[in-house]
Each structure stands twice: as structure tokens, then as C-alpha cells.
Enzyme design. Structure first.
Site, short mmCIF file in Angstrom:
data_model
loop_
_atom_site.label_atom_id
_atom_site.label_comp_id
_atom_site.label_asym_id
_atom_site.label_seq_id
_atom_site.Cartn_x
_atom_site.Cartn_y
_atom_site.Cartn_z
N ARG A 166 33.01 42.19 46.25
CA ARG A 166 34.51 41.08 45.78
C ARG A 166 33.87 40.76 44.43
NH1 ARG A 166 32.51 36.42 47.10
NH2 ARG A 166 31.75 36.82 49.38
N TYR B 262 61.16 34.87 38.90
CA TYR B 262 60.68 35.98 40.27
C TYR B 262 60.40 35.25 41.39
CZ TYR B 262 58.12 38.94 43.97
OH TYR B 262 57.54 38.99 45.55
N ASP C 209 54.48 36.75 32.04
CA ASP C 209 54.12 36.99 32.65
C ASP C 209 55.03 38.85 31.82
OD1 ASP C 209 54.84 39.61 34.99
OD2 ASP C 209 55.21 37.95 36.01
N LYS D 206 53.87 47.56 40.04
CA LYS D 206 54.99 48.02 38.88
C LYS D 206 54.83 49.42 38.15
CE LYS D 206 57.08 44.64 41.90
NZ LYS D 206 55.62 43.67 42.53
#
Length: 376
Positions: free
Chosen positions: A46, A98, A170, A195
């Protein structure tokens, strides 16, 4: 190093002596210490993992940042990003955005005391008018999802001038292959690595790339504390995907340009939104600040029936959410990506039941156009 070369060679894994040209998948939750007061540099996945560290270094190199942090999804990245801010802080946000980001801002960030101001960031005067003494960040999506508006990043940076305001961009649609916001003044670059970076619709990932080491260290602390980290196997898949980013983006963009031109000529299509068309309002800006226009198109049809025929009757093009894979996908924003946005807000943004969003893939463009023509 040219961008297409950097996608393959910007970062090399030299942590072992096998000569492997592919970064290993370190599928380990924990790492043993050689002894008290000694460490291999890794302790718990982590906190950090060699496979994830590799793709973080790769994204930082491609974006021209000093560091990057990798998350389990794009929304995990944005959610962690929002922990940089405190109650009462104000953030100016692109109004055409978005739907998942809008959902986060409206239902989580506002609840946590963050003030969100939606502004048409393609209008610099609107940004300037919205800034106040409590503005801490400007969050820009460019081109926007789904209306393909483009924001002048250098122009926004000039507006901020020496104020203590973070510029966050973004860059999911254009990727670092076509666009590098940090070079124009951005402080943080956001990616949904699901993406184009991964590129094959087979994994979820998110990234935050920073210009400042101080902000990067803060984000790594938050990433470790909150825990929404990218797994080793998914980090491997993104690294593999980036190796072909250049050729995928070039082919998809070439297809998108041809499809946008074709859509313009169709009697059942009323509007085409694509920054690569000379009539797009931000065509010259896009040419000036980026190396490409990308492969995302949105368009409006003459009727709901035409829109739904395309959704129901295409055979090659898949009716699915997401974008940026090798397959061409068509999305219905009104019921998918922006379903959580109130109807009045959707309509104000032009997101109605005649609007479709097309993520153009790398198939033969003649086959994509033929599929659209049959469906219409």
C-alpha cells in the site's frame, strides 16, 4: 527523446540482473527487512510497490513532472486529490465535466465543506470573474467531456499569476503523447489511466502527476493513508499499454478526423463537436497548445430515434461506457456518463437525448463509417 520513444524507453527497470525487458509483477503484499534499521526501500505494497513505482516514474517522465502517484481508478485519484483541501476552500471547476467528477464534487466534496464553482473555463473572463480570496484551485478538463470545449492553459496560468492557487488539468482525453499541461503552467495533471494509457479496456487505473515535489510528497502520504492504490498487476498492464500509446493515438486520431468530416455531411447529424475541425471554436488554440486533437467526438442527431438507432443497430461499434481503448465505443451521456447530473443542468450544457459520444478506436475507418451509416 521524442514522445513515441519516451513511451517505451523513458524509464527502465534496472532493479534486477535478469535482463528482462518487461518490468516484473511484484505480487507481494509485504517485504522483508534485512535487519533492524535496514530496508530494501519497500515495506508494504500500500505504501509502495516496485511495479507501481515503475509506472509512476514513467507517467512523471512523460508529463514532465517531478513525480506521480498511481491509484486504483481515475475517481480514486480525484478523490485523493480533493483531500488537499479544507472546509471553506473554493475550487473553480470546468462546467462541462465528466459526470463522475460532478457526482464526487456535488455529493462528497460539498458535504465536506469545499465550495465548488462551475465555470465555462474556455472563457478566461468567466474564470477571472469567479476567483475570490478563498479560491484555492482551478480544476480544468480539456477537451471537456462530452462537449469538447478547450481551455487555454497558459491563459489560465497568467490569470492566476502569483496567487496561491493550484492549476489542475485532467489530461485523460489527449494523454501526454499529445499534450503536456505542466509545460504550460499546470501544477497537477490528472489521468484516468483506464482509458488511453492502458488502452485495452481491461483494467482500471488513475494517476496524479505533480510539478512540485512538495505536493507530490503530500499526495503520496494521502495515497498511503487512504489506501486506494493501484495493484501490481494493473500497474503492469498500464505500463504495457503505454508502450503502444503513440501508435494507438496516431491511428485513432486519424480515424477520428475522417469520421468527424463524414459526420458533418450526414443529413441526420446536426452538430459535430471535434477540436480537429477547423470550424471548432478552439481549433487554433488546440493547434497552439497541443500536438494533436485526440480521438473523442460528440455529435447531435436530428431526432431521438436517430440517436437510438445508432445505439441499438451498430454491430462493430459497441454501445458501452468508457473510452480510449482499441475498440470504437458509442456512449449515451444522458443515461450513462451524466445520468447523475440533474436534468436542468444537463440541458443547460447541451447534454440531451440526441447527443452521442464516440470514442474512436483503431479499426479500419471504412468499417467504422460503414457501421454508422447502416445504423442511421
Amino acid at each position: 527523446m521524442k514522445p513515441e520513444t519516451a513511451c517505451i524507453h523513458a524509464v527502465r527497470d534496472e532493479s534486477h540482473s535478469t535482463g528482462a525487458v518487461t518490468v516484473p509483477i511484484y505480487q507481494s503484499a509485504t517485504f522483508a527487512h534485512p535487519g533492524v534499521g535496514h530496508s530494501t526501500g519497500y515495506e508494504y505494497s500500500r505504501t509502495q510497490n516496485p511495479t507501481r513505482e515503475h509506472v509512476e516514474k514513467l507517467l512523471a517522465a512523460l508529463e514532465g513532472g517531478v513525480g506521480a502517484s498511481a491509484y486504483a481508478s481515475g475517481m480514486a485519484a480525484v478523490s485523493t486529490l480533493m483531500e488537499l483541501f479544507s472546509p471553506g476552500d473554493e475550487i473553480i471547476v470546468t462546467d462541462d465535466l465528466y459526470g463522475g467528477s460532478i457526482r464526487l464534487f456535488d455529493h462528497v466534496s460539498i458535504k465536506n465543506g469545499i465550495i465548488i464553482r462551475y465555470v465555462d473555463t474556455s472563457n478566461l473572463s468567466a474564470i477571472e470573474a469567479a476567483m475570490t480570496g478563498t479560491t484555492k484551485a482551478i480544476f480544468i478538463e480539456t477537451p471537456t467531456n462530452p462537449m469538447m470545449k478547450v481551455t487555454d492553459i497558459a491563459g489560465v496560468k497568467a490569470l492566476i499569476n502569483k496567487r496561491d492557487i493550484l492549476l489542475i488539468v485532467d489530461n485523460t482525453f489527449l494523454t501526454p503523447y499529445f499534450f503536456n499541461p505542466i509545460a504550460l503552467g499546470a501544477d497537477i495533471v490528472v489521468h484516468s489511466g483506464t482509458k488511453y494509457l492502458a488502452g485495452h479496456n481491461d483494467t482500471l487505473a488513475g494517476f496524479l502527476v505533480t510539478k512540485s515535489a512538495e505536493i507530490g510528497e503530500r499526495l503520496h502520504f494521502l495515497k498511503n493513508t487512504i489506501g486506494g492504490v493501484l495493484s501490481p498487476f494493473d500497474a503492469f498492464l498500464v505500463t504495457r499499454g503505454i508502450k503502444t500509446l503513440a501508435i494507438r493515438m496516431e491511428k485513432a486520431q486519424k480515424n477520428a478526423m475522417a469520421i468527424a468530416q463524414w459526420l458533418k455531411e450526414q443529413p441526420k447529424v446536426t452538430t459535430v463537436h471535434y477540436p480537429g475541425l477547423p470550424e471548432h471554436p478552439a481549433y487554433e488554440l488546440s493547434r497552439r497548445q497541443a500536438r494533436g486533437f485526440g480521438a473523442m467526438i460528440s455529435f447531435s442527431t436530428d431526432s431521438v430515434e436517430t440517436a437510438q438507432n445508432i445505439l441499438n443497430k451498430t454491430e462493430l461499434i459497441l454501445f458501452a461506457e468508457s473510452l480510449g481503448g482499441v475498440e470504437t465505443l458509442v456512449t449515451y451521456p444522458v443515461t450513462q456518463t451524466h445520468a447523475y447530473v440533474p436534468e436542468a443542468e444537463r440541458m443547460k450544457r447541451g447534454i440531451d437525448d440526441k447527443l452521442l459520444r464516440l470514442s474512436v478506436g483503431i479499426e479500419a475507418v471504412e468499417d467504422i463509417i460503414g457501421d454508422l451509416a447502416r445504423a442511421m
